[in-house]
Write a protein that holds these residues in place. Structure first.
Motif, PDB file in Angstrom:
ATOM      1  N   SER A 192     -18.383  18.908  44.261  1.00 26.28           N
ATOM      2  CA  SER A 192     -17.681  17.770  44.857  1.00 26.28           C
ATOM      3  C   SER A 192     -16.253  17.736  44.327  1.00 26.28           C
ATOM      4  O   SER A 192     -15.934  18.330  43.293  1.00 26.28           O
ATOM      5  CB  SER A 192     -18.404  16.461  44.545  1.00 26.28           C
ATOM      6  N   THR A 193     -15.403  17.032  45.070  1.00 28.42           N
ATOM      7  CA  THR A 193     -14.009  16.857  44.659  1.00 28.42           C
ATOM      8  C   THR A 193     -13.581  15.442  45.015  1.00 28.42           C
ATOM      9  O   THR A 193     -14.106  14.832  45.961  1.00 28.42           O
ATOM     10  CB  THR A 193     -13.095  17.890  45.339  1.00 28.42           C
ATOM     11  N   THR A 194     -12.633  14.908  44.214  1.00 27.16           N
ATOM     12  CA  THR A 194     -12.121  13.550  44.456  1.00 27.16           C
ATOM     13  C   THR A 194     -10.752  13.641  45.106  1.00 27.16           C
ATOM     14  O   THR A 194      -9.848  14.327  44.608  1.00 27.16           O
ATOM     15  CB  THR A 194     -12.021  12.764  43.149  1.00 27.16           C
ATOM     16  N   ILE A 195     -10.626  12.948  46.238  1.00 24.14           N
ATOM     17  CA  ILE A 195      -9.390  12.997  47.025  1.00 24.14           C
ATOM     18  C   ILE A 195      -8.646  11.678  46.816  1.00 24.14           C
ATOM     19  O   ILE A 195      -9.233  10.593  46.940  1.00 24.14           O
ATOM     20  CB  ILE A 195      -9.699  13.207  48.514  1.00 24.14           C
ATOM     21  N   THR A 196      -7.353  11.808  46.479  1.00 25.80           N
ATOM     22  CA  THR A 196      -6.490  10.631  46.267  1.00 25.80           C
ATOM     23  C   THR A 196      -5.370  10.658  47.292  1.00 25.80           C
ATOM     24  O   THR A 196      -4.783  11.714  47.556  1.00 25.80           O
ATOM     25  CB  THR A 196      -5.888  10.653  44.855  1.00 25.80           C
ATOM     26  N   ALA A 214      -2.852   2.784  46.850  1.00 23.34           N
ATOM     27  CA  ALA A 214      -3.564   4.011  46.509  1.00 23.34           C
ATOM     28  C   ALA A 214      -5.063   3.859  46.797  1.00 23.34           C
ATOM     29  O   ALA A 214      -5.635   2.795  46.550  1.00 23.34           O
ATOM     30  CB  ALA A 214      -3.334   4.365  45.044  1.00 23.34           C
ATOM     31  N   HIS A 215      -5.642   4.930  47.250  1.00 27.33           N
ATOM     32  CA  HIS A 215      -7.073   4.959  47.572  1.00 27.33           C
ATOM     33  C   HIS A 215      -7.678   6.290  47.102  1.00 27.33           C
ATOM     34  O   HIS A 215      -6.970   7.303  46.990  1.00 27.33           O
ATOM     35  CB  HIS A 215      -7.294   4.833  49.087  1.00 27.33           C
ATOM     36  N   THR A 216      -8.930   6.297  46.799  1.00 32.44           N
ATOM     37  CA  THR A 216      -9.655   7.536  46.442  1.00 32.44           C
ATOM     38  C   THR A 216     -10.959   7.609  47.231  1.00 32.44           C
ATOM     39  O   THR A 216     -11.525   6.578  47.620  1.00 32.44           O
ATOM     40  CB  THR A 216      -9.990   7.597  44.936  1.00 32.44           C
ATOM     41  N   ILE A 217     -11.413   8.830  47.442  1.00 31.77           N
ATOM     42  CA  ILE A 217     -12.684   9.067  48.138  1.00 31.77           C
ATOM     43  C   ILE A 217     -13.270  10.370  47.620  1.00 31.77           C
ATOM     44  O   ILE A 217     -12.540  11.305  47.273  1.00 31.77           O
ATOM     45  CB  ILE A 217     -12.479   9.105  49.671  1.00 31.77           C
ATOM     46  N   ARG A 218     -14.558  10.431  47.533  1.00 30.98           N
ATOM     47  CA  ARG A 218     -15.228  11.621  47.006  1.00 30.98           C
ATOM     48  C   ARG A 218     -15.868  12.401  48.160  1.00 30.98           C
ATOM     49  O   ARG A 218     -16.513  11.828  49.028  1.00 30.98           O
ATOM     50  CB  ARG A 218     -16.307  11.204  46.000  1.00 30.98           C
ATOM     51  N   TRP A 219     -15.663  13.752  48.135  1.00 29.78           N
ATOM     52  CA  TRP A 219     -16.264  14.634  49.177  1.00 29.78           C
ATOM     53  C   TRP A 219     -17.188  15.618  48.489  1.00 29.78           C
ATOM     54  O   TRP A 219     -16.791  16.311  47.543  1.00 29.78           O
ATOM     55  CB  TRP A 219     -15.176  15.371  49.969  1.00 29.78           C
ATOM     56  N   ASN A 220     -18.475  15.696  48.988  1.00 32.52           N
ATOM     57  CA  ASN A 220     -19.496  16.535  48.357  1.00 32.52           C
ATOM     58  C   ASN A 220     -19.626  17.924  48.979  1.00 32.52           C
ATOM     59  O   ASN A 220     -20.585  18.644  48.722  1.00 32.52           O
ATOM     60  CB  ASN A 220     -20.849  15.838  48.406  1.00 32.52           C
ATOM     61  N   GLY A 221     -18.690  18.343  49.838  1.00 30.84           N
ATOM     62  CA  GLY A 221     -18.732  19.686  50.437  1.00 30.84           C
ATOM     63  C   GLY A 221     -19.712  19.816  51.583  1.00 30.84           C
ATOM     64  O   GLY A 221     -20.062  20.933  51.971  1.00 30.84           O
ATOM     65  N   ASP A 271     -20.703  16.362  58.541  1.00 30.57           N
ATOM     66  CA  ASP A 271     -21.090  15.012  58.953  1.00 30.57           C
ATOM     67  C   ASP A 271     -22.612  14.844  59.023  1.00 30.57           C
ATOM     68  O   ASP A 271     -23.110  13.717  58.990  1.00 30.57           O
ATOM     69  CB  ASP A 271     -20.477  14.694  60.318  1.00 30.57           C
ATOM     70  N   LYS A 272     -23.373  15.965  59.133  1.00 31.49           N
ATOM     71  CA  LYS A 272     -24.828  15.884  59.199  1.00 31.49           C
ATOM     72  C   LYS A 272     -25.478  15.988  57.832  1.00 31.49           C
ATOM     73  O   LYS A 272     -26.694  15.962  57.713  1.00 31.49           O
ATOM     74  CB  LYS A 272     -25.367  16.997  60.096  1.00 31.49           C
ATOM     75  N   GLY A 273     -24.641  16.127  56.808  1.00 31.48           N
ATOM     76  CA  GLY A 273     -25.175  16.243  55.461  1.00 31.48           C
ATOM     77  C   GLY A 273     -25.565  17.656  55.075  1.00 31.48           C
ATOM     78  O   GLY A 273     -26.176  17.869  54.025  1.00 31.48           O
ATOM     79  N   THR A 274     -25.206  18.643  55.922  1.00 31.11           N
ATOM     80  CA  THR A 274     -25.517  20.041  55.632  1.00 31.11           C
ATOM     81  C   THR A 274     -24.425  20.645  54.777  1.00 31.11           C
ATOM     82  O   THR A 274     -23.229  20.498  55.093  1.00 31.11           O
ATOM     83  CB  THR A 274     -25.653  20.835  56.933  1.00 31.11           C
ATOM     84  N   ALA A 275     -24.829  21.334  53.717  1.00 31.64           N
ATOM     85  CA  ALA A 275     -23.852  21.959  52.827  1.00 31.64           C
ATOM     86  C   ALA A 275     -23.068  23.013  53.585  1.00 31.64           C
ATOM     87  O   ALA A 275     -23.635  23.864  54.255  1.00 31.64           O
ATOM     88  CB  ALA A 275     -24.546  22.569  51.623  1.00 31.64           C
ATOM     89  N   LEU A 276     -21.734  22.920  53.480  1.00 31.30           N
ATOM     90  CA  LEU A 276     -20.875  23.887  54.152  1.00 31.30           C
ATOM     91  C   LEU A 276     -20.763  25.154  53.327  1.00 31.30           C
ATOM     92  O   LEU A 276     -20.904  25.134  52.098  1.00 31.30           O
ATOM     93  CB  LEU A 276     -19.490  23.285  54.380  1.00 31.30           C
TER      94      LEU A 276
END
Length: 721
Positions: free
Chosen positions: A645-649, A682-689, A692-697
């Motif tokens: 995962s990565t945190t996007i700012t 400022a805003h942050t959001i976390r992306w788990n890779g 939209d269907k929850g399938t790992a890319l």
């Protein structure tokens, strides 16, 4: 009675009379000079006729039985009353013996319709004449009556294989002085000989008298060969029986120990191979042979040929409605006859909607009985050209047939089109500018009006595979047309080159109040054959000019459409194995800006190589500065690269609608991280890779795009696994 005649019975004188002019006294007789014997005396009158006294009226020679065989003379002496004497004589031959000899018969010269019968010769020592009488005991024919010195007859016109029985007897010439009609009864006659029997010969066997239910020198897959004796067997037929041998030799040395065929039909069985013969030898009822026959050769093969291998079908080069088939048969047998080809269709050209896949028939019988499969021809070659009357997608199987009627197992099935995709202009058999023009004319149009131009995609992307149309005349059709352009043959095979990283970039700038977007292709080493780029366009932009870039030649296809906020640019090189030559400008687009929403972004990118396989395209961030592009979003991500995962700012300058999306390297949106009203700051959001269907890319390069009013930002991030 006549003198000097031959008698085997006592001569009798019906008129026996002596007369005298004065009167008779004594009558005497003797034979051969013996003593006189008195017949009558004291005769009264002048005539004596044998009636006087006890003397019978018919005079019978009294001493006949005592006489020896041969010549004799009888004397009569008559004395009258005056003592005068007169002498009379009468000579005859006594013969009471039949001719002497052994009554034996020889039968010779026997044929199918005749024979010679010979009675042993006899001798008559007294009278000196021999007569022969022959009789056919079974009363068919040939009763030969009394004939002098004829003891042999050549008989003809007899029935074949028929038993004839003969006997004979002999007589002499004794007549007893009777009429000729009574001679046979008067003569001394022997008893009948023994009865002698003989069959006429059987008819020598021929192909007319012995037949087979199969023809010589012809192959059969039935091991039973049935032979018929045309006239049957037994008395009066062509033959009593045959001895026979069934083997693989052209001739036979007979020893009399062979099997017997004497009733019904003869059924014999062959084993696999050629040169089978039936040898027959005919016999009559006396077991006498007459003729042989060698019937054959007969051929039997109960083993099916091997299936042909490597069956391959493809569209005939530079032709229309024609398929060239080829195969391998390394095990072709000596009695091979031909190959038979069966075909089936998918159905419903040109859309193939509602058609169906076909499976290979189980065997020849299944193919012959199938409603799907049809025999289209035979050949002795290892190739065959099928010219069907209609276009379709065809399936083929091949059977090898031998002369015995055996069919091989079914070959592998091959399938192919009977025409070249894209061959829509009237000059069929070649795809050229006329066909490309027709494609361009129908681009984006009503498919129902141009169904034959809607050829893509095919089931596997190949230029000669079955179409699986997408109900649109677009890039998929172009790829098929372009690969077949001036390439309706298989003279050169192409393969996709090794692919390095290929990038697609968009550079935006404002020139003379116009927004100019330029699309660039980089990293292309003669790899890209076709491109389809869809660009999402803000609703305040209007495309005025779209110019073809320098990567395209005058011979290449270039087409664009602009509908519903999507600008679609499509291009391809034309011809077998052709590609875009290196890097360069794809297109230059000039927009009129009519408001603040001047966004341009990659919506979808598809690139194909010379085999119509997808090429991964890396989308570089959109570059350039314009009044609708802002870096004030301060978009960042950590960690980068990342694995889980990565945190996007990011920074929102003014409260309003914010949309943050993740794109893959093909320009496709894979995840919408946020889309809604947000406050400034400022805003942050976390992306788990995941998508939209929850399938790992999968691992790779992804692009973060943020939109906030007129501000747009883009950042590349790398996902590892």
């Amino acid at each position: 009675e006549a003198e000097n005649a031959y008698y085997n019975t006592i001569p009798t004188f019906a008129t026996f009379e002596f007369t005298d002019n004065h009167g008779l006294n004594v009558i005497e007789f003797n034979h051969d000079g013996t003593a006189w014997q008195e017949i009558a005396n004291d005769i009264a009158g002048t005539t004596w006729d044998g009636t006087e006294g006890n003397t019978p009226a018919v005079y019978t020679l009294p001493v006949f039985s005592a006489l020896t065989e041969g010549e004799h003379t009888i004397y009569w002496r008559v004395t009258d009353d005056a003592g005068n004497i007169a002498t009379f004589d009468w000579t005859f031959f006594k013969d009471t013996q039949v001719p002497s000899g052994n009554l034996a018969m020889a039968i010779s010269g026997v044929t199918t319709t005749g024979m010679t019968i010979t009675g042993a010769a006899v001798e008559d020592a007294v009278e000196g004449h021999e007569y022969y009488i022959f009789d056919c005991v079974n009363d068919y024919v040939y009763d030969k009556l009394r004939a002098e010195n004829i003891n042999q007859y050549d008989l003809t016109g007899m029935g074949t294989n028929t038993l004839y029985q003969f006997k004979y007897k002999v007589t002499d010439g004794v007549t007893n002085n009777h009429a000729t009609t009574a001679w046979e009864d008067d003569a001394n006659i022997s008893d009948w000989s023994y009865t002698y029997s003989r069959h006429t010969l059987s008819v020598p066997p021929t192909i007319a008298t012995v037949t087979c239910d199969k023809t010589p020198e012809t192959w059969y897959n039935d091991a039973t060969f049935t032979f018929t004796s045309v006239d049957g067997f037994g008395e009066g037929t062509n033959v009593e029986y045959y001895r026979y041998v069934w083997d693989r030799h052209a001739t036979h040395s007979w020893n009399g120990m062979e099997a017997i065929w004497d009733a019904n039909d003869l059924a014999v069985t062959a084993t696999d191979g050629d040169n089978w013969y039936l040898h027959v030898k005919g016999y009559n009822g006396d077991n006498i042979a007459n003729g042989t026959l060698d019937l054959g050769p007969f051929y039997y093969d109960g083993i099916a040929p091997y299936a042909v291998a490597a069956l391959n079908g493809h569209i005939t080069e530079n032709a229309n409605e024609s398929v060239t088939l080829s195969w391998i048969d390394d095990s072709q047998e000596a009695n091979f006859e031909y190959y038979e080809i069966f075909a089936a269709t998918f159905g419903n050209y040109p859309t193939y909607a509602g058609g169906s896949e076909k499976s290979a028939p189980a065997d020849y019988a299944a193919a012959d009985a199938s409603s799907d499969w049809t025999s289209i021809g035979t050949t002795t070659d290892l190739t065959y050209i099928h010219t069907p009357a209609t276009r379709d997608y065809y399936y083929y199987v091949v059977f090898a047939k031998d002369l015995a009627g055996n069919y091989s197992p079914v070959s592998g099935m091959t399938e192919c089109l009977s025409y070249w995709l894209g061959d829509v202009a009237a000059d069929f058999g070649v795809i050229n500018g006329n066909d490309i023009s027709l494609l361009a004319a129908a681009w984006g149009g009503d498919v129902a009006s141009y169904p034959e131009r809607n050829v893509g995609p095919t089931v596997d992307g190949a230029r000669d595979s079955r179409p699986d149309p997408d109900n649109a005349i677009d890039f998929e059709d172009l790829m098929i047309f372009s690969m077949n352009y001036n390439n309706t043959n298989y003279s050169s095979k192409v393969s996709a080159p090794q692919k390095g990283e290929i990038f697609l970039s968009m550079h935006r700038e404002v020139v003379d109040g116009k927004l100019v977007a330029k699309l660039y292709l980089t990293g292309n080493e003669n790899t890209v054959h076709g491109l389809n780029i869809k660009i999402a366009v803000g609703n305040d932009l209007s495309a005025e000019n779209i110019l073809k870039g320098d990567i395209w030649t005058d011979m290449d296809f270039f087409m664009y459409t602009n509908e519903d906020g999507i600008l679609e640019i499509t291009g391809a090189t034309l011809g077998n194995g052709t590609t875009i030559d290196g890097d360069g400008l794809i297109a230059e687009i000039e927009f009129t800006m009519n408001g603040e929403n001047t966004m341009t972004d990659f919506a979808e990118v598809v690139a194909r190589d010379v085999t119509n396989q997808d090429i991964d395209i890396i989308l570089n961030p959109i570059t350039g500065i314009s009044d609708n592009y802002s870096t004030e979003s301060n978009l960042s991500t950590y960690p980068n690269p990342f694995s889980t995962s990565t945190t996007i700012t990011y920074n929102v300058e003014e409260a309003g609608m914010v949309r943050l999306m993740v794109y893959n390297h093909n320009g496709q949106v894979v995840r919408t991280l946020t889309e809604g009203m947000q406050s400034a700051g400022a805003h942050t959001i976390r992306w788990n890779g995941c998508d939209d269907k929850g399938t790992a890319l999968p691992a790779g390069i992804y692009f973060l795009h943020i939109h906030n009013g007129n501000n747009t930002g883009c950042l590349k991030t790398i996902l590892t696994r």
